[in-house]
Scaffold this active site. Sequence first.
Site, PDB file in Angstrom:
ATOM      1  CD  GLU A  11      -7.999  11.717 -23.837  1.00 44.12           C
ATOM      2  OE1 GLU A  11      -8.716  11.426 -22.849  1.00 44.12           O
ATOM      3  OE2 GLU A  11      -7.698  12.882 -24.141  1.00 44.12           O
ATOM      4  CG  HIS A  21      -7.862  14.664 -20.926  1.00 43.84           C
ATOM      5  ND1 HIS A  21      -8.796  13.986 -21.666  1.00 43.84           N
ATOM      6  CD2 HIS A  21      -8.507  15.758 -20.444  1.00 43.84           C
ATOM      7  CE1 HIS A  21      -9.948  14.618 -21.626  1.00 43.84           C
ATOM      8  NE2 HIS A  21      -9.803  15.704 -20.893  1.00 43.84           N
TER       9      HIS A  21
END
Length: 317
Positions: A266, A285
Site C-alpha cells: 500500500e 484503504h
Amino acid sequence: MTPKILLTEPIATPGMELLRAAGEVHVAHATDPATLAGPLTTADALVVRSSPVTAGMLEAGRRLRVVGRHGTGLDGIDLAAADRLGIPVVGTPGANAESVAEFVILAALTLARQAPSAAASLTRGAFPAGRSLPSAVVAAGLTGTMLAGRTLGLVGLGAIGRGVAARAQGLGMNVIGYDVATATPPPGVRLVALDDLLREADVVSLHVPQTPQTTGLIGAAALARMRPDALLVNTARAGVVDSGAVLAALDAGRLRGYAVDVFAPEPPRPDDPLLHHRRVFATPHMAAMTHDALDAMAVAVARSVIAHLQAPGGTQP
C-alpha cells in the site's frame, strides 16, 4: 519525569490533545525505521498508524514502555519481539467498526448496481439522445441486482461483521456467518461451515485478521465453490485473498464483482490490474476513514498509551 511520546504521523485532534496533556509529544512525520531510530532512543511510547514496527525499532527504543497502534489490526507489529522485550502493544479494537460496516454495505451496493461502470458510461457520453435513458441502461447491460432477499455470507463475526449483519438485515438480506471463535451468532445470523457459506452466499464479505491460518483463505479453491454470480468484498487484509485467483475468476465469469479496500503493498502499484478491471470497485484503504472513526481511534489509542505510561513503573527517568 515527563514521558516522551513519539508518533510516526499525527492522529486526530482529540487524541493529540490527550497525549499532549500527558507528556512531551514529538511527531516524526516518517515511517521508515532508519529515520525513526534516533527519536526512538528517548521515547517512552510509540504511536503508529498503518506503518510497521520492526524488531530493530523496538530494540532501538530502550525506554519504550508501550506501543500504540491507531487501528484494529496488529499484524504490522513484531509482536514476538515486543513480547521478548516486555513492551505492551495496544490497539483500538472496535473503534472503527461502525464506519467499516457502513462501507461494506456501500461496496456491496456499488457492485450490485454496477455504479462505477454506469457513471463512467454517462461521463463519456455513451447515452446519445434519441432513446430513453432507462432503455439505454438496459441495452448497455448496466442493470443491476437488488440486495433484498439475497444472502450475505460473513467470514468473521467480530464487531465489524456484526455491524454489517445488522445493516444487511435492514436491507432485507438473509445473513449467514462463519467464525472459528464464535459459538453464539448475532441475532438472525445462521452459523455455517465455510464451504457452505461460499456455496450459499450471493455476497461474501471478509472480516478476519491476516494470520498464517487466514492468508490465502480465499484462493482458487474457495472461489470455485462460490456462485458464479456472487460478489466478494474485502475490507480486511490484502493477504486474506489471492488476488491472482480473483482476477482469473473475474475474467472467466466465475465471479461477478470484487470490492477491495486493502492492498499489498500500500499504496498499490499504478499498474495493479485490480485497479483497472471493469468488475472491480477499488478504494484506497478508506473504509475506516470517517471523521467519527478517526476521532474514536485517536482517543482510544491515546487513552490506552497514557494508561500504560501512568501505571506504577510505567515511565523511567
